[in-house]
Design a protein around this motif. Structure first.
Motif, short mmCIF file in Angstrom:
data_model
loop_
_atom_site.label_atom_id
_atom_site.label_comp_id
_atom_site.label_asym_id
_atom_site.label_seq_id
_atom_site.Cartn_x
_atom_site.Cartn_y
_atom_site.Cartn_z
N PHE A 16 12.37 6.69 24.98
CA PHE A 16 12.60 7.09 23.68
C PHE A 16 13.78 7.68 23.83
CE2 PHE A 16 8.50 7.40 24.53
CZ PHE A 16 7.40 8.05 24.03
N GLU A 17 14.42 6.68 23.81
CA GLU A 17 16.48 7.19 23.88
C GLU A 17 16.49 6.76 21.89
OE1 GLU A 17 17.40 2.73 23.63
OE2 GLU A 17 17.65 3.23 24.94
N ASP A 18 16.49 6.81 21.51
CA ASP A 18 16.95 7.13 19.67
C ASP A 18 16.29 8.87 19.50
OD1 ASP A 18 18.12 5.53 20.45
OD2 ASP A 18 16.81 3.83 19.35
N ILE A 19 14.87 9.04 20.14
CA ILE A 19 14.21 9.99 19.20
C ILE A 19 14.90 11.39 19.69
CG2 ILE A 19 11.87 11.18 18.95
CD1 ILE A 19 10.81 8.91 19.98
N GLN A 20 15.09 11.71 18.32
CA GLN A 20 15.80 13.36 19.06
C GLN A 20 14.64 14.87 17.81
OE1 GLN A 20 19.10 13.49 19.02
NE2 GLN A 20 18.72 11.43 19.06
N LEU A 21 15.01 15.50 18.98
CA LEU A 21 14.60 16.55 19.27
C LEU A 21 14.97 17.80 18.29
CD1 LEU A 21 12.16 18.91 19.57
CD2 LEU A 21 13.11 20.02 22.06
N THR A 22 15.39 18.11 17.02
CA THR A 22 15.82 18.27 16.30
C THR A 22 15.63 20.39 16.21
OG1 THR A 22 14.00 19.33 14.20
CG2 THR A 22 15.18 17.41 13.97
N GLU A 23 16.75 21.41 15.66
CA GLU A 23 16.50 22.31 16.87
C GLU A 23 15.15 23.08 15.44
OE1 GLU A 23 20.04 24.96 15.48
OE2 GLU A 23 18.83 26.37 15.73
N LYS A 28 9.51 25.45 16.45
CA LYS A 28 8.37 25.50 16.53
C LYS A 28 7.69 25.32 18.12
CE LYS A 28 8.08 23.52 11.82
NZ LYS A 28 7.27 22.38 11.00
N PHE A 29 7.80 24.24 18.80
CA PHE A 29 7.52 24.28 19.87
C PHE A 29 7.74 25.91 20.33
CE2 PHE A 29 8.49 19.86 19.40
CZ PHE A 29 6.57 19.25 19.30
N ALA A 30 8.86 26.27 20.42
CA ALA A 30 8.98 27.59 21.72
C ALA A 30 8.29 28.82 20.49
CB ALA A 30 10.42 27.44 21.66
N LYS A 31 8.50 28.89 19.51
CA LYS A 31 7.54 29.68 19.13
C LYS A 31 5.69 29.67 19.51
CE LYS A 31 7.53 32.01 14.76
NZ LYS A 31 5.54 31.68 13.77
N HIS A 32 5.89 28.39 19.38
CA HIS A 32 4.01 28.54 19.84
C HIS A 32 3.65 28.61 21.34
CE1 HIS A 32 0.24 26.89 18.13
NE2 HIS A 32 -0.51 26.06 19.73
N MET A 33 4.60 28.04 21.87
CA MET A 33 4.21 28.67 23.46
C MET A 33 4.41 30.39 23.63
SD MET A 33 3.42 27.58 25.99
CE MET A 33 3.63 28.09 27.93
N TYR A 34 5.68 30.45 22.96
CA TYR A 34 5.94 32.51 22.92
C TYR A 34 4.07 33.39 22.58
CZ TYR A 34 7.44 36.93 22.52
OH TYR A 34 7.61 38.47 22.43
N GLU A 35 3.76 32.13 21.31
CA GLU A 35 2.71 33.26 20.74
C GLU A 35 1.33 32.75 22.03
OE1 GLU A 35 4.11 33.05 16.61
OE2 GLU A 35 2.33 31.21 16.92
N LEU A 36 1.25 31.45 22.13
CA LEU A 36 0.34 30.83 23.04
C LEU A 36 0.41 32.01 24.72
CD1 LEU A 36 0.50 27.37 22.76
CD2 LEU A 36 -1.86 28.66 22.19
N LYS A 46 19.99 24.69 28.09
CA LYS A 46 18.91 24.51 29.20
C LYS A 46 17.19 24.07 28.58
CE LYS A 46 17.79 26.17 33.42
NZ LYS A 46 17.03 27.87 33.35
N ASN A 47 16.86 24.98 27.39
CA ASN A 47 15.77 25.13 26.70
C ASN A 47 15.20 23.79 26.18
OD1 ASN A 47 14.52 27.19 28.26
ND2 ASN A 47 15.50 28.36 26.79
N HIS A 48 16.31 23.26 25.84
CA HIS A 48 16.24 22.60 24.53
C HIS A 48 16.06 21.06 25.63
CE1 HIS A 48 17.61 18.92 22.52
NE2 HIS A 48 17.36 19.40 21.37
N ALA A 49 16.64 20.24 26.25
CA ALA A 49 16.58 19.88 27.72
C ALA A 49 15.13 20.05 28.24
CB ALA A 49 17.77 19.56 28.65
N LEU A 50 15.15 21.32 27.92
CA LEU A 50 13.61 21.31 29.25
C LEU A 50 12.17 21.23 27.98
CD1 LEU A 50 11.99 24.21 30.97
CD2 LEU A 50 10.42 23.58 29.24
#
Ligand SMILES: C[S@@+](CC[C@H](N)C(=O)[O-])C[C@H]1O[C@@H](n2cnc3c(N)ncnc32)[C@H](O)[C@@H]1O
Length: 289
Positions: A16-23, A28-36, A46-50
């Protein structure tokens, strides 16, 4: 839309070389994980790569083409989707006899706990991952039971991640996952089996039957158990929580302990633990007053 580049048509691996994970999507993903799950993933390289590396596997699995598509799926996700998301973002590293001084401590304390409480010893392993930790506790207790007539030990092993819990419940490990177990202990408590020409080790009933496995989220507002525990292991999970969550979890765990019982945390987690009812004893071990 980014293109998917198929690198190996036989193994269905995609880059998935061209697909960017924007900040914005990261947040959104990080907040969801925190809430769950209470897992705190502030924005950093480091967390972006994770998050990127873990979620890209789910894009592949569900044949999705962007993080936005996956977010649509997760945001309104059913139980299975939520469980898969949590499983992807938890870190499950563990091993037999990890931070081994805790098992020496347990072996020393079990006869005294039995004398003091005069009942079955109840223990809880609260972030059990793939099971190496609860099986190490069960082995330690089994050895102690052979020395002390009448002593019985019951162990509850829980984790939020249903996938690791399934493996823990099976008690089946590959050779590489058996590291940390001394050869004699391995022979005594595990049996060899073969599946599709691969050798595995399976926990024998003598330790398997001492453990009850169940899902449990440490973020639960209520920790409701029928009885207090005499020993709680909650190791190497608080490091993923922020200070406020850690405090709440330690309060809740302490409320589940019988006075005189022990709370065992991970070696790197004991720095900021202050609780009026917890007396520090040895490295990351506390006694409830
Ligand atoms: C790094 S492993 C530690 C395993 C084991 N305790 C040890 O020390 O080897 C952390 C575990 O905590 C679990 N975990 C993370 N958040 C949790 C939560 N909110 N409730 C229960 N378990 C959680 C993860 O699924 C993972 O299996």
């Amino acid at each position: 839309m980014s293109a998917l580049k198929k690198v190996d048509p036989t193994s269905a691996l995609y880059e998935f070389e061209d697909i960017q994970l924007t900040e914005k999507m990261f947040t959104k993903f990080a907040k969801h994980m925190y809430e769950l799950a209470g897992v705190d993933l502030p924005f950093s390289p480091k967390n972006h790569a994770l998050i990127r590396n873990r979620i890209v596997k789910l894009l592949r699995r569900h044949s999705l083409k962007s993080y936005e598509q996956y977010w649509d799926m997760v945001e309104h996700g059913n139980k299975e989707v939520t469980s898969e998301f949590i499983s992807a973002l938890t870190t499950n590293m563990t091993s037999f006899y990890r931070e081994s001084n805790h098992f020496e401590f347990l072996a020393q304390q079990l006869p005294d706990l039995y004398k003091k409480f005069g009942t079955d010893i109840r223990m809880w392993c609260a972030a059990a991952s793939t099971g190496q930790e609860p099986y190490t506790i069960a082995i330690t207790a089994h050895e102690a039971m052979q020395q002390v007539t009448g002593m019985k030990v019951r162990l509850l092993a829980t984790d939020i991640d249903l996938q690791v819990l399934k493996k823990a419940t099976s008690g089946v490990y590959e050779e590489r996952e058996m590291q940390g177990l001394p050869p004699a202990t391995r022979m005594k408590y595990f049996e060899k089996m073969k599946k599709n020409e691969v050798e595995y080790w399976r926990a024998k009933d003598s330790i398997h039957d001492m453990i009850r496995f169940a899902p449990f989220n440490l973020m639960s507002p209520k920790y409701e158990f029928q009885h207090k525990f005499h020993v709680i292991f909650c190791r190497n999970v608080l490091i993923y929580f922020d200070e406020e969550t850690t405090k709440k979890v330690v309060d809740s765990l302490t409320s589940c302990l019988a006075p005189g019982g022990y709370l065992v945390l991970g070696h790197s987690e004991s720095g900021n633990i202050k609780h009026t009812h917890l007396k520090p004893l040895s490295r990351a071990v506390y006694q409830k007053l």
